[in-house]
Design a protein around this motif. Sequence first.
Motif, short mmCIF file in Angstrom:
data_model
loop_
_atom_site.label_atom_id
_atom_site.label_comp_id
_atom_site.label_asym_id
_atom_site.label_seq_id
_atom_site.Cartn_x
_atom_site.Cartn_y
_atom_site.Cartn_z
N ASP A 3 1.00 -1.39 0.20
CA ASP A 3 0.14 0.15 -0.19
C ASP A 3 1.00 0.96 0.10
N PHE A 4 1.20 1.35 -0.81
CA PHE A 4 2.40 2.30 -1.41
C PHE A 4 1.56 3.78 -1.71
N ASN A 5 1.01 4.68 -1.21
CA ASN A 5 0.20 5.45 -1.01
C ASN A 5 1.31 6.82 -0.98
N PHE A 6 1.34 7.57 -1.51
CA PHE A 6 1.89 8.54 -1.38
C PHE A 6 1.00 10.30 -2.36
N LYS A 7 1.41 11.26 -1.52
CA LYS A 7 0.31 12.42 -1.88
C LYS A 7 1.57 13.24 -2.90
N PRO A 8 1.83 13.89 -4.53
CA PRO A 8 1.93 14.61 -5.19
C PRO A 8 3.26 15.64 -3.87
N GLY A 9 4.34 16.15 -3.97
CA GLY A 9 5.42 16.49 -2.92
C GLY A 9 5.91 15.96 -1.59
N GLN A 10 5.44 15.23 -1.56
CA GLN A 10 5.82 14.22 -0.57
C GLN A 10 7.19 13.56 -1.05
N PHE A 11 8.25 12.95 0.71
CA PHE A 11 9.14 12.33 0.38
C PHE A 11 9.40 10.95 0.86
N VAL A 12 10.47 10.76 0.36
CA VAL A 12 11.06 9.47 1.19
C VAL A 12 12.43 8.91 1.55
N THR A 13 12.37 8.70 2.49
CA THR A 13 14.53 8.78 3.41
C THR A 13 14.47 7.21 3.39
N PHE A 14 15.90 7.42 2.69
CA PHE A 14 16.59 6.50 2.26
C PHE A 14 17.43 6.21 3.45
N ASP A 15 17.85 4.97 4.18
CA ASP A 15 18.81 4.77 4.77
C ASP A 15 20.18 3.33 4.33
N LEU A 16 21.00 4.94 3.49
CA LEU A 16 22.58 3.99 2.72
C LEU A 16 23.44 3.21 3.36
N PRO A 17 24.00 2.41 2.70
CA PRO A 17 25.10 1.63 3.58
C PRO A 17 26.13 2.71 3.42
N VAL A 18 26.31 3.31 3.88
CA VAL A 18 27.36 5.00 4.32
C VAL A 18 28.03 4.66 4.87
N GLY A 19 27.88 4.38 6.28
CA GLY A 19 27.93 5.16 7.11
C GLY A 19 28.05 4.55 8.58
N GLU A 20 27.77 4.46 10.00
CA GLU A 20 27.79 3.89 10.88
C GLU A 20 26.14 5.04 11.66
N LYS A 21 26.43 6.29 12.24
CA LYS A 21 25.52 7.07 12.25
C LYS A 21 24.56 7.25 11.62
N PRO A 22 23.34 7.50 11.60
CA PRO A 22 21.77 7.71 11.38
C PRO A 22 22.25 9.01 10.53
#
Length: 239
Positions: free
Chosen positions: A31-50
């Motif tokens: 159920d991936f529903n978004f409203k135009p203008g919204q954002f997503v946040t990625f957790d990328l494998p580039v370090g230890e800290k959030p």
Amino acid sequence: SKIEWHDAQVLKIVELTDNIRHITLRAHVSDFNFKPGQFVTFDLPVGEKPADRWRSYSIASAPDGQIFELVIMGLKGGRASEYFFYEVKENDSVKFRGPEGKFILPEKIEKELCFICTGTGIAPFRSMLNHLTEKNPQHKKISLFFGTRHLKDVLFREEFESLQKKFRQFNYHFVLSKEDSQEYSGTRGHVHQLYEKEFADGRPADFYLCGWRGMIKEAEHRIMKLGYSRKDIHHEIYD
């Protein structure tokens, strides 16, 4: 409450310019529903800290089931954007959460809309415009003002020009601050002069701004000088 992360698969990567990529993904969530203008946040494998690993990007496409698109600039030394720019490949899987964000259009659009952006700040407006023109072509006038340095940096130009031909109420303008080619006969300078001229009469409008903080602060100041109030102005800041 625990943050829920989901997987998204990278379907397609297109190089728009030498430092901007257009990435299409599929969310592995029913159920991936978004409203135009919204954002997503990625957790990328580039370090230890959030703080190193988590990066948010506006969705650059209209809602379309599990498919969503991003426009990402490769910033030298920005670990997250370098990951998206140099490392990620088609078919890779990335972790994300969302959608989130309040930079969205009202349910009922009662005033003319003015979208102002620079660089990858075009993303949420591409989402909004494609959604509005698909779902409800009979709306109020919409103007998009896009500022960048060079002609080669104008994102989605053909797409917006064809949208403008198709929908009379949509006006598309771009302005270049550093283009020195003689071939270019269009507007030079900064995005501010365009909307100031268009809205000099102070007619009712809602302003949506997206991009770097400096541009947004400047635009808010100038829009209020045209006689608009703070509640007419909505923004999403990228830095």
